[in-house]
Write a protein that holds these residues in place. Sequence first.
Motif: not given
Length: 216
Positions: A160-167
């Motif tokens: 999930y932490s990798a997805m946080a880069g989207v915002i």
Amino acid sequence: MSNYIIDAIKSGIIETLEMTFFASVFAYIIGLPIGIILYSTAKDGIMANRYVNFAVGMAVNICRSLPFLILLVLLIPFTRFVTGSSIGTTASIVPLTVGAIPIVARMVESSLSEVQPGIIEAALSMGASPIYIIIHFILPEAAPSLLLGAAINISTVLGYSAMAGVIGGGGLGAIALQYGYYRYQKDVLWTTVTILVIMVMLIQESGNLIAKRSRK
């Protein structure tokens, strides 16, 4: 890769570990009691209460059904309220925690359900209270399964932490997006992906090893 990119990746590793660690800790602080409530208030639980179980279970299911990227966006106002910002490493811990709580709760419930009913019956026959049974009998007996579940949950938070880069979150995900995807630097993209895979494998193997030792 330039020295600047290498330094950015090093910082990204530290930020990813920081987000994963704190989000996992906070998720278990909240998710563990919720999982215990779900287990103990189930139909055949030691504190059976279908109304509480239904309400808590419904809330957990609703949170679990939301895709994490959508949850990231929905929680932006709350994240800004808690941390004062909606971007960065610290801000990312909030949605990571919220996203992991229902997963932790269900994993804990599943682990506790594996405890043999005979152990609970023996404890009840000795006059132990439900809270005492949970703390001194059920949780220790379910420890190996809980540890395995923890490794899976931590790996999930790491993903999930990798997805946080989207915002605008920090960590390896942000580096993969900013340099690897937007700037078409495939070496950066594959490097960050490889590091993330290795980190997940290390967490999973560590969890398996600790769980095996706890069984002994």
